[in-house]
Design an enzyme around this catalytic site. Sequence first.
Site, PDB file in Angstrom:
ATOM      1  N   ALA A  66       1.352 -11.164   1.197  1.00 55.41           N
ATOM      2  CA  ALA A  66       1.917 -10.478   2.346  1.00 55.41           C
ATOM      3  C   ALA A  66       1.297  -9.080   2.376  1.00 55.41           C
ATOM      4  O   ALA A  66       0.893  -8.559   1.335  1.00 55.41           O
ATOM      5  CB  ALA A  66       3.429 -10.398   2.208  1.00 55.41           C
ATOM      6  N   GLY A 111       2.311 -14.094  -1.118  1.00 59.32           N
ATOM      7  CA  GLY A 111       2.447 -14.860   0.124  1.00 59.32           C
ATOM      8  C   GLY A 111       1.264 -15.790   0.374  1.00 59.32           C
ATOM      9  O   GLY A 111       1.403 -16.809   1.065  1.00 59.32           O
ATOM     10  N   GLU A 114       2.063 -18.794  -1.530  1.00 64.52           N
ATOM     11  CA  GLU A 114       3.206 -19.425  -0.848  1.00 64.52           C
ATOM     12  C   GLU A 114       2.758 -20.116   0.442  1.00 64.52           C
ATOM     13  O   GLU A 114       3.238 -21.199   0.779  1.00 64.52           O
ATOM     14  CB  GLU A 114       4.266 -18.357  -0.561  1.00 64.52           C
ATOM     15  CG  GLU A 114       4.857 -17.804  -1.854  1.00 64.52           C
ATOM     16  CD  GLU A 114       5.729 -16.585  -1.641  1.00 64.52           C
ATOM     17  OE1 GLU A 114       5.197 -15.539  -1.199  1.00 64.52           O
ATOM     18  OE2 GLU A 114       6.933 -16.663  -1.893  1.00 64.52           O
ATOM     19  N   GLU A 134       4.524 -10.694  -7.303  1.00 63.96           N
ATOM     20  CA  GLU A 134       5.500  -9.820  -6.630  1.00 63.96           C
ATOM     21  C   GLU A 134       6.314  -8.973  -7.598  1.00 63.96           C
ATOM     22  O   GLU A 134       6.695  -7.853  -7.290  1.00 63.96           O
ATOM     23  CB  GLU A 134       6.461 -10.653  -5.764  1.00 63.96           C
ATOM     24  CG  GLU A 134       5.840 -11.223  -4.502  1.00 63.96           C
ATOM     25  CD  GLU A 134       5.243 -12.624  -4.668  1.00 63.96           C
ATOM     26  OE1 GLU A 134       4.924 -13.006  -5.828  1.00 63.96           O
ATOM     27  OE2 GLU A 134       5.091 -13.322  -3.663  1.00 63.96           O
TER      28      GLU A 134
HETATM   29  C1  HXC Z   1      -2.502  -5.335   1.943  1.00 63.40           C
HETATM   30  C2  HXC Z   1      -4.296  -5.737   0.604  1.00 63.40           C
HETATM   31  C3  HXC Z   1      -3.597  -6.726  -0.113  1.00 63.40           C
HETATM   32  C4  HXC Z   1      -2.254  -6.998   0.294  1.00 63.40           C
HETATM   33  C5  HXC Z   1      -5.561  -6.581  -0.967  1.00 63.40           C
HETATM   34  N1  HXC Z   1      -5.512  -5.677   0.033  1.00 63.40           N
HETATM   35  N2  HXC Z   1      -4.400  -7.221  -1.074  1.00 63.40           N
HETATM   36  N3  HXC Z   1      -3.749  -5.057   1.611  1.00 63.40           N
HETATM   37  N4  HXC Z   1      -1.746  -6.264   1.317  1.00 63.40           N
HETATM   38  N5  HXC Z   1      -1.518  -7.926  -0.282  1.00 63.40           N
HETATM   39  C6  HXC Z   1      -6.566  -4.758   0.476  1.00 63.40           C
HETATM   40  C7  HXC Z   1      -6.747  -3.618  -0.503  1.00 63.40           C
HETATM   41  O1  HXC Z   1      -5.792  -2.603  -0.263  1.00 63.40           O
HETATM   42  C8  HXC Z   1      -8.153  -3.171  -0.167  1.00 63.40           C
HETATM   43  O2  HXC Z   1      -8.123  -2.438   1.036  1.00 63.40           O
HETATM   44  C9  HXC Z   1      -8.857  -4.492   0.150  1.00 63.40           C
HETATM   45  O3  HXC Z   1      -7.827  -5.432   0.473  1.00 63.40           O
HETATM   46  C10 HXC Z   1      -9.636  -5.025  -1.029  1.00 63.40           C
HETATM   47  O4  HXC Z   1      -8.782  -5.104  -2.138  1.00 63.40           O
HETATM   48  P1  HXC Z   1      -9.106  -4.478  -3.573  1.00 63.40           P
HETATM   49  O5  HXC Z   1      -7.821  -4.311  -4.294  1.00 63.40           O
HETATM   50  O6  HXC Z   1      -9.975  -3.273  -3.422  1.00 63.40           O
HETATM   51  O7  HXC Z   1      -9.962  -5.648  -4.224  1.00 63.40           O
HETATM   52  P2  HXC Z   1     -10.108  -6.015  -5.766  1.00 63.40           P
HETATM   53  O8  HXC Z   1     -10.209  -4.769  -6.598  1.00 63.40           O
HETATM   54  O9  HXC Z   1     -11.222  -7.027  -5.855  1.00 63.40           O
HETATM   55  O10 HXC Z   1      -8.728  -6.725  -6.164  1.00 63.40           O
HETATM   56  C11 HXC Z   1      -8.383  -7.943  -5.576  1.00 63.40           C
HETATM   57  C12 HXC Z   1      -6.871  -8.211  -5.852  1.00 63.40           C
HETATM   58  C13 HXC Z   1      -6.033  -7.013  -5.412  1.00 63.40           C
HETATM   59  C14 HXC Z   1      -6.673  -8.499  -7.347  1.00 63.40           C
HETATM   60  C15 HXC Z   1      -6.489  -9.496  -5.067  1.00 63.40           C
HETATM   61  O11 HXC Z   1      -6.385  -6.675  -4.072  1.00 63.40           O
HETATM   62  C16 HXC Z   1      -4.567  -7.211  -5.452  1.00 63.40           C
HETATM   63  O12 HXC Z   1      -3.937  -7.222  -6.496  1.00 63.40           O
HETATM   64  N6  HXC Z   1      -3.927  -7.365  -4.255  1.00 63.40           N
HETATM   65  C17 HXC Z   1      -2.488  -7.464  -4.141  1.00 63.40           C
HETATM   66  C18 HXC Z   1      -2.000  -8.779  -4.619  1.00 63.40           C
HETATM   67  C19 HXC Z   1      -0.496  -8.862  -4.487  1.00 63.40           C
HETATM   68  O13 HXC Z   1       0.246  -8.091  -5.110  1.00 63.40           O
HETATM   69  N7  HXC Z   1      -0.018  -9.768  -3.636  1.00 63.40           N
HETATM   70  C20 HXC Z   1       1.413  -9.976  -3.426  1.00 63.40           C
HETATM   71  C21 HXC Z   1       1.826  -9.151  -2.232  1.00 63.40           C
HETATM   72  S1  HXC Z   1       3.527  -9.208  -1.965  1.00 63.40           S
HETATM   73  P3  HXC Z   1      -8.734  -0.927   1.119  1.00 63.40           P
HETATM   74  O14 HXC Z   1      -8.429  -0.506   2.514  1.00 63.40           O
HETATM   75  O15 HXC Z   1      -8.062  -0.146   0.062  1.00 63.40           O
HETATM   76  O16 HXC Z   1     -10.199  -1.148   0.841  1.00 63.40           O
HETATM   77  C22 HXC Z   1       3.860 -10.696  -1.268  1.00 63.40           C
HETATM   78  C23 HXC Z   1       5.279 -11.127  -0.981  1.00 63.40           C
HETATM   79  C24 HXC Z   1       6.228 -10.019  -1.126  1.00 63.40           C
HETATM   80  O17 HXC Z   1       3.002 -11.453  -0.968  1.00 63.40           O
HETATM   81  C25 HXC Z   1       7.647 -10.449  -0.873  1.00 63.40           C
HETATM   82  C26 HXC Z   1       8.492  -9.212  -0.580  1.00 63.40           C
HETATM   83  C27 HXC Z   1       9.871  -9.503  -0.089  1.00 63.40           C
END
Ligand code: HXC
Length: 260
Positions: A66, A111, A114, A134
């Site tokens: 997400a 997400g 999911e 998460e």
């Molecule tokens: C918004 C995201 C994102 C996300 C990545 N990006 N994941 N933006 N939401 N979930 C963006 C980064 O901010 C970055 O933008 C660009 O994508 C590239 O990501 P990097 O982190 O620079 O890449 P890398 O170093 O290769 O790492 C890849 C990664 C990492 C390991 C996948 O991006 C990561 O950990 N992402 C988050 C994963 C996560 O936590 N997902 C769960 C989300 S919560 P910029 O503009 O900075 O270049 C969810 C449900 C929540 O899904 C429920 C709540 C109620």
Amino acid sequence: MSYETILVEQKGGVTLITLNRPKALNALNSTVLAELIDAFAKFEADKSQGCAVLTGSGDKAFAAGADIKEMVEKPGADFYAEDFFAGWTTQLVKSTRKPWIAAVNGFALGGGCELAMMADFIIASETAKFGQPEIRLAVAPGMGGTQRLTRAIGKAKAMDMCLTGRNMDAEEAERSGLVSRVVPADKLLEEALKAAEQIAGMPPLAAMMNKEMVNIAFETTLDTGLLMERRMFQILTATEDKTEGMTAFVEKRPGVWKGK
Ligand code: HXC
């Protein structure tokens, strides 16, 4: 509706939907959800389409979750008031009775994992990585991660994934029952489209009922499920396609389906 965050193409009887925010690793924001709901509704309504494939653009991610940037400043009360994330299940999963496959390239996190699990099955590339990270954001899965993942891979692995937030590679995902096939990255789309074409070529009512029947296994007792299965089987025997299917077998020719 013209789309900003997804691409949709028809390839014969298969609808290919591509998440298309590669710079944000295909993170799932409200626009993506609205567009997916619209695209899946069109797929569902189009009689020429028998199966869909959902994939991510770029080779790095199916979807990295997400959209955290959309959620970071959002007041908690709004998540509840809007029933945030409800649409994924109520409008997307429940309204799509035709089969669809997730073709997972790269990260399927939070997400993203999911969403892949909302598909009828997952085909993964060798580079795919699944996770429910998460907990590291001080939240928990909100689109099925604790429920669909546990049903798919069992309590031990689901607890491990949700509590440590670690990633699972494609090999472990296949071994655990999360994905049905693992293929080389450069063959992923080809393999997913081939499977989808095969499904699109099946008698459509039988395809929908097979999907419905497998899903019922997660919702009910064995006795009720077996009864429903028999009833559904009996309903299918009343279709014109059943007569055609069995006649075609006897006559040693391919069946021609009417969806009736
Ligand atoms: C918004 C995201 C994102 C996300 C990545 N990006 N994941 N933006 N939401 N979930 C963006 C980064 O901010 C970055 O933008 C660009 O994508 C590239 O990501 P990097 O982190 O620079 O890449 P890398 O170093 O290769 O790492 C890849 C990664 C990492 C390991 C996948 O991006 C990561 O950990 N992402 C988050 C994963 C996560 O936590 N997902 C769960 C989300 S919560 P910029 O503009 O900075 O270049 C969810 C449900 C929540 O899904 C429920 C709540 C109620």
